[in-house]
Design an enzyme around this catalytic site. Structure first.
Site, mmCIF file in Angstrom:
data_model
loop_
_atom_site.group_PDB
_atom_site.id
_atom_site.type_symbol
_atom_site.label_atom_id
_atom_site.label_comp_id
_atom_site.label_asym_id
_atom_site.label_seq_id
_atom_site.Cartn_x
_atom_site.Cartn_y
_atom_site.Cartn_z
ATOM 1 N N GLU A 30 0.847 -1.207 0.000
ATOM 2 C CA GLU A 30 0.000 0.000 0.000
ATOM 3 C C GLU A 30 0.875 1.247 0.000
ATOM 4 O OE1 GLU A 30 -3.631 -0.045 2.162
ATOM 5 O OE2 GLU A 30 -3.040 1.738 3.262
ATOM 6 N N TYR A 56 -6.999 6.919 -0.161
ATOM 7 C CA TYR A 56 -7.826 8.049 -0.601
ATOM 8 C C TYR A 56 -8.061 8.954 0.589
ATOM 9 C CZ TYR A 56 -11.895 10.378 -2.706
ATOM 10 O OH TYR A 56 -12.786 11.288 -3.217
ATOM 11 N N GLN A 105 3.853 6.259 17.033
ATOM 12 C CA GLN A 105 3.025 5.786 15.905
ATOM 13 C C GLN A 105 2.075 4.679 16.365
ATOM 14 O OE1 GLN A 105 3.919 2.526 14.365
ATOM 15 N NE2 GLN A 105 3.127 2.669 12.294
HETATM 16 P P1 FAD Z 1 -18.652 1.035 7.224
HETATM 17 O O1 FAD Z 1 -18.695 -0.341 6.667
HETATM 18 O O2 FAD Z 1 -19.695 1.988 6.787
HETATM 19 O O3 FAD Z 1 -18.644 0.885 8.800
HETATM 20 C C1 FAD Z 1 -18.508 2.022 9.674
HETATM 21 C C2 FAD Z 1 -19.266 1.751 10.976
HETATM 22 O O4 FAD Z 1 -20.667 1.704 10.685
HETATM 23 C C3 FAD Z 1 -18.935 0.391 11.613
HETATM 24 O O5 FAD Z 1 -18.990 0.570 13.001
HETATM 25 C C4 FAD Z 1 -20.044 -0.529 11.143
HETATM 26 O O6 FAD Z 1 -20.270 -1.581 12.058
HETATM 27 C C5 FAD Z 1 -21.223 0.440 11.040
HETATM 28 N N1 FAD Z 1 -22.157 0.085 9.984
HETATM 29 C C6 FAD Z 1 -21.867 -0.273 8.719
HETATM 30 N N2 FAD Z 1 -22.983 -0.496 8.006
HETATM 31 C C7 FAD Z 1 -24.017 -0.259 8.847
HETATM 32 C C8 FAD Z 1 -25.430 -0.294 8.718
HETATM 33 N N3 FAD Z 1 -26.002 -0.607 7.559
HETATM 34 N N4 FAD Z 1 -26.195 0.042 9.802
HETATM 35 C C9 FAD Z 1 -25.617 0.404 10.967
HETATM 36 N N5 FAD Z 1 -24.273 0.427 11.152
HETATM 37 C C10 FAD Z 1 -23.499 0.124 10.114
HETATM 38 N N6 FAD Z 1 -9.942 5.687 5.337
HETATM 39 C C11 FAD Z 1 -9.723 6.701 4.461
HETATM 40 O O7 FAD Z 1 -10.151 7.836 4.706
HETATM 41 N N7 FAD Z 1 -9.024 6.472 3.299
HETATM 42 C C12 FAD Z 1 -8.507 5.265 2.974
HETATM 43 O O8 FAD Z 1 -7.870 5.104 1.935
HETATM 44 C C13 FAD Z 1 -8.730 4.176 3.881
HETATM 45 N N8 FAD Z 1 -8.286 2.922 3.607
HETATM 46 C C14 FAD Z 1 -8.596 1.884 4.446
HETATM 47 C C15 FAD Z 1 -8.186 0.579 4.114
HETATM 48 C C16 FAD Z 1 -8.493 -0.492 4.957
HETATM 49 C C17 FAD Z 1 -8.068 -1.893 4.569
HETATM 50 C C18 FAD Z 1 -9.193 -0.276 6.169
HETATM 51 C C19 FAD Z 1 -9.498 -1.415 7.095
HETATM 52 C C20 FAD Z 1 -9.584 1.023 6.510
HETATM 53 C C21 FAD Z 1 -9.304 2.101 5.659
HETATM 54 N N9 FAD Z 1 -9.719 3.410 5.952
HETATM 55 C C22 FAD Z 1 -9.471 4.445 5.067
HETATM 56 C C23 FAD Z 1 -10.407 3.687 7.208
HETATM 57 C C24 FAD Z 1 -11.942 3.558 7.071
HETATM 58 O O9 FAD Z 1 -12.432 4.563 6.219
HETATM 59 C C25 FAD Z 1 -12.493 3.687 8.484
HETATM 60 O O10 FAD Z 1 -12.180 2.549 9.235
HETATM 61 C C26 FAD Z 1 -13.980 4.040 8.595
HETATM 62 O O11 FAD Z 1 -14.208 4.471 9.932
HETATM 63 C C27 FAD Z 1 -14.947 2.886 8.316
HETATM 64 O O12 FAD Z 1 -14.925 2.515 7.004
HETATM 65 P P2 FAD Z 1 -15.803 1.250 6.490
HETATM 66 O O13 FAD Z 1 -15.675 1.254 5.034
HETATM 67 O O14 FAD Z 1 -15.455 0.027 7.215
HETATM 68 O O15 FAD Z 1 -17.268 1.759 6.927
#
Ligand code: FAD
Length: 289
Positions: free
Chosen positions: A16, A48, A210
């Site tokens: 990454e 992103y 970190q």
């Molecule tokens: P979601 O799946 O929407 O989940 C967020 C929260 O909402 C969780 O607590 C989940 O349990 C809850 N939730 C989900 N769906 C529902 C529903 N339908 N009803 C009620 N609750 C729900 N961030 C960046 O800004 N840029 C990046 O490039 C980036 N890369 C990442 C790469 C990886 C591999 C990982 C693991 C994380 C990355 N992140 C990045 C961080 C990520 O954006 C955060 O962890 C963010 O807080 C949650 O993203 P998610 O896509 O898991 O969200």
């Protein structure tokens, strides 16, 4: 090439990088990606605007350069909090025009001024991408120790199941420092009908500061064995960073021995981390020399 197709055929290995912040030149990220390409990763992902740092404009140019100039598959991250459908469609059009077929569909971290517009959760984005860009291979995030905002494990697994049903092809995990957390999570996925391939994400710690930040932003716990390594490393930043790389390589070897779908290294624009991970995985037979 579509990452879903790669995962269907083999155990993967990936890196990454993040676009440089502020005015730093794109060349630094491109150079890092170029050096990492020497280790023949299955893909290099490009973050992103992680943490709301505002550097999302460079995700597509860097992903495009990885595909075009290095001949390596690129995975572009895309967050949806604060974005409209039109914003997402424009991002996908520029990706497709650049020959990038892979997106990691994320909600994004909460930050001031970053409210939901057309998408509340990552599953909303995945559903939209599935409908509007059927050729894309779509990955999603998962959390071996649970997402920091999640009220319960059940809520987290319900959210994961929704991502699967919305059309995600595979999952990439948040970093973790104790492989047992990953193995437990993998078993729980099966119990909660989450059947997607799971790529394990490993980030070497680089310093006490970190790792503390990681614990708070990602909710990753710091096991006593990591604390001991850091204490033994003392105050020298170079020795602390080397201890982090060695620990990450031990994690990778153990995961390789336990039959993972894929291994993703949060290489943080540092080719030395990528090379060390590659060497460790050649050494244990996960990768060919
Ligand atoms: P979601 O799946 O929407 O989940 C967020 C929260 O909402 C969780 O607590 C989940 O349990 C809850 N939730 C989900 N769906 C529902 C529903 N339908 N009803 C009620 N609750 C729900 N961030 C960046 O800004 N840029 C990046 O490039 C980036 N890369 C990442 C790469 C990886 C591999 C990982 C693991 C994380 C990355 N992140 C990045 C961080 C990520 O954006 C955060 O962890 C963010 O807080 C949650 O993203 P998610 O896509 O898991 O969200």
């Amino acid at each position: 090439m579509r990452i879903a197709d790669k995962l269907a055929r083999k155990q993967t290995f990936s890196f990454e990088i993040f676009p440089p912040k502020g005015d730093l030149p794109l060349e630094t990220a491109k150079r890092a990606a170029g050096e990492m390409a020497a280790d023949a990763p299955d893909w290099i992902s490009v973050t992103y605007s992680a943490g709301g740092s505002g550097n999302s404009a460079n995700t597509v140019p860097i992903a495009a350069a990885i595909e075009r100039d290095l001949g390596v598959t690129a995975l572009a991250h895309l967050t949806c909090l604060g974005s409209s459908k039109a914003d997402v469609d424009a991002f996908v059009s520029s990706l497709e025009a650049s020959g990038v077929e892979n997106v990691l569909a994320l909600r994004g971290d909460r930050a001031p001024g970053r409210e939901a517009v057309d998408f509340t959760h990552a599953s909303d984005l995945i559903e939209h991408l599935r409908e509007t860009a059927p050729g894309l291979s779509i990955g999603a995030a998962c959390y071996p120790e649970g997402h920091v905002e999640s009220p319960s494990d059940e809520a987290d697994f319900a959210a994961l199941y929704k991502k699967q049903e919305a059309g995600a092809d595979y999952l990439v995990s948040q970093l973790f420092f104790d492989n047992e957390d990953f193995y437990r999570f993998r078993e729980s996925c099966a119990r909660h009908r989450v059947k997607l391939p799971i790529v394990a994400g490993i980030m070497p710690f680089t310093s006490v500061k970190q790792i503390q930040r990681m614990a708070f932003t990602c909710g990753a716990s710091i096991p006593a064995k990591v604390v001991k390594r850091l204490v033994l490393a003392g105050d020298d930043p170079a020795v602390q960073a080397q201890a982090g790389i060695e620990y990450a390589c031990e994690q990778l070897r153990d995961l390789a021995a336990n039959g993972v779908d894929g291994l993703h290294v949060y290489s943080m624009n540092k080719p030395a981390i990528a090379h060390a991970a590659h060497a460790a995985l050649v050494d244990c037979g996960y990768l060919e020399a």
